[in-house]
Design an enzyme around this catalytic site. Structure first.
Site, mmCIF file in Angstrom:
data_model
loop_
_atom_site.group_PDB
_atom_site.id
_atom_site.type_symbol
_atom_site.label_atom_id
_atom_site.label_comp_id
_atom_site.label_asym_id
_atom_site.label_seq_id
_atom_site.Cartn_x
_atom_site.Cartn_y
_atom_site.Cartn_z
ATOM 1 N N MET A 1 -4.517 -6.897 -7.033
ATOM 2 C CA MET A 1 -3.985 -8.002 -7.833
ATOM 3 C C MET A 1 -5.053 -8.999 -8.285
ATOM 4 O O MET A 1 -4.805 -10.199 -8.343
ATOM 5 C CB MET A 1 -2.879 -8.720 -7.038
ATOM 6 C CG MET A 1 -1.715 -7.807 -6.650
ATOM 7 S SD MET A 1 -0.978 -6.934 -8.054
ATOM 8 C CE MET A 1 0.021 -8.265 -8.724
ATOM 9 N N GLY B 1 0.761 -1.240 0.000
ATOM 10 C CA GLY B 1 0.000 0.000 0.000
ATOM 11 C C GLY B 1 0.789 1.286 0.000
ATOM 12 O O GLY B 1 0.345 2.287 0.572
ATOM 13 N N ASN C 1 1.283 3.138 -2.719
ATOM 14 C CA ASN C 1 0.481 4.056 -3.549
ATOM 15 C C ASN C 1 -0.741 4.539 -2.777
ATOM 16 O O ASN C 1 -1.096 5.732 -2.849
ATOM 17 C CB ASN C 1 0.081 3.383 -4.856
ATOM 18 C CG ASN C 1 1.188 3.447 -5.885
ATOM 19 O OD1 ASN C 1 1.480 4.503 -6.429
ATOM 20 N ND2 ASN C 1 1.840 2.316 -6.130
ATOM 21 N N HIS D 1 0.037 1.276 -13.230
ATOM 22 C CA HIS D 1 0.827 0.138 -13.680
ATOM 23 C C HIS D 1 2.284 0.594 -13.812
ATOM 24 O O HIS D 1 2.550 1.669 -14.363
ATOM 25 C CB HIS D 1 0.311 -0.373 -15.035
ATOM 26 C CG HIS D 1 1.111 -1.520 -15.556
ATOM 27 N ND1 HIS D 1 1.034 -2.785 -14.993
ATOM 28 C CD2 HIS D 1 2.027 -1.608 -16.533
ATOM 29 C CE1 HIS D 1 1.870 -3.585 -15.628
ATOM 30 N NE2 HIS D 1 2.486 -2.909 -16.572
HETATM 31 C C1 GRF Z 1 2.931 -0.944 -7.696
HETATM 32 O O1 GRF Z 1 4.141 -1.073 -8.387
HETATM 33 C C2 GRF Z 1 1.780 -0.813 -8.654
HETATM 34 O O2 GRF Z 1 2.070 -0.077 -9.783
HETATM 35 C C3 GRF Z 1 1.560 -2.262 -9.020
HETATM 36 O O3 GRF Z 1 1.699 -2.958 -7.801
HETATM 37 C C4 GRF Z 1 2.584 -2.237 -6.946
HETATM 38 C C5 GRF Z 1 1.864 -1.959 -5.679
HETATM 39 O O4 GRF Z 1 2.694 -1.347 -4.732
HETATM 40 N N1 GRF Z 1 0.298 -2.431 -9.703
HETATM 41 P P1 GRF Z 1 2.065 -0.670 -3.433
HETATM 42 O O5 GRF Z 1 1.203 -1.743 -2.756
HETATM 43 O O6 GRF Z 1 1.264 0.505 -3.846
HETATM 44 O O7 GRF Z 1 3.238 -0.307 -2.577
#
Ligand code: GRF
Length: 216
Positions: A89, A11, A13, A108
């Site tokens: 995912m 998490g 992002n 992405h």
């Molecule tokens: C990120 O690289 C995002 O782009 C991809 O999965 C990863 C998730 O990372 N789809 P986080 O959980 O946000 O740290």
């Protein structure tokens, strides 16, 4: 504008979006953060930010549409107008994608349309690409496709492996996701002929600003 976050893992992002939304001047408010995994680290991050959380475990449903209807119910109950997928995912079918058409963003870690799918960093290195990066795009039925809202490019250094490259790309992810969410919440993004157009983009100093991670 109220937004919801769907995620599956650590998490970072999600954290970037919640940090931005904590500013009262930010045009979007986080209404709920939903994980399909009870062990996702992002659940603690959301709780610390005071944002309601929920776990909707895909394994508890007979099929994808049933799982997706449950997601939509939770999002609607929280008043969500825009969904941000942040490391979520699970593949989403038209049951979800059509319901949130034009109102769901995904991030992405590649410069789409190059390298959709998994293992993007190693594939970019193996291809000898000079730039990697990240893309925020509207969700579409096809995986890692859909109109592009924002991108950040990151040089691939000769010394990079997938881990070092992913770390630099991730910094760019956090920058552009906040930027894209702000533009959408400000009502500046419209989809025209399959492309996302950002109003007043050329007047926005941030539009082509290289991400921090691009400065070598
Ligand atoms: C990120 O690289 C995002 O782009 C991809 O999965 C990863 C998730 O990372 N789809 P986080 O959980 O946000 O740290």
């Amino acid at each position: 504008m109220k937004f919801g976050i769907l995620f599956s893992g650590r998490g970072t992002n999600l954290q970037a979006l919640l940090d931005a939304a904590a500013d009262p001047g930010f045009p979007a408010q986080a209404a709920i953060a939903i994980s399909n995994r009870a062990d996702a680290g992002g659940l603690d991050r959301a709780a610390r930010a005071g944002v309601p959380t929920a776990v909707v475990d895909h394994k508890a449903f007979p099929d994808r549409p049933a799982f997706e209807r449950a997601l939509t119910e939770r999002l609607e109950a929280a008043g969500v107008e825009l969904v941000c997928l942040a490391g979520f995912m699970r593949l989403l079918t038209p049951t979800f994608v059509d319901r949130w058409a034009g109102r769901a963003l995904n991030i992405h870690p590649s410069l789409l349309p190059a390298f959709p799918g998994l293992d993007t960093h190693q594939r970019a290195i193996d291809a000898g690409a000079r730039f990697a990066g990240a893309t925020v795009h509207f969700l579409s039925a096809e995986m890692d496709a859909g109109p592009i809202v924002a991108q950040a490019a990151t040089p691939i250094l000769p010394t990079d492996d997938a881990v070092s490259l992913a770390a630099r790309v991730l910094e760019g992810e956090h920058e552009i996701y906040v930027r894209a969410l702000r533009w959408v919440a400000e009502g500046r993004v419209r989809i025209e002929g399959g492309r996302a157009v950002v109003d007043r983009a050329s007047a926005d100093a941030a539009f082509y600003l290289p991400a921090k991670s691009a400065r070598v």
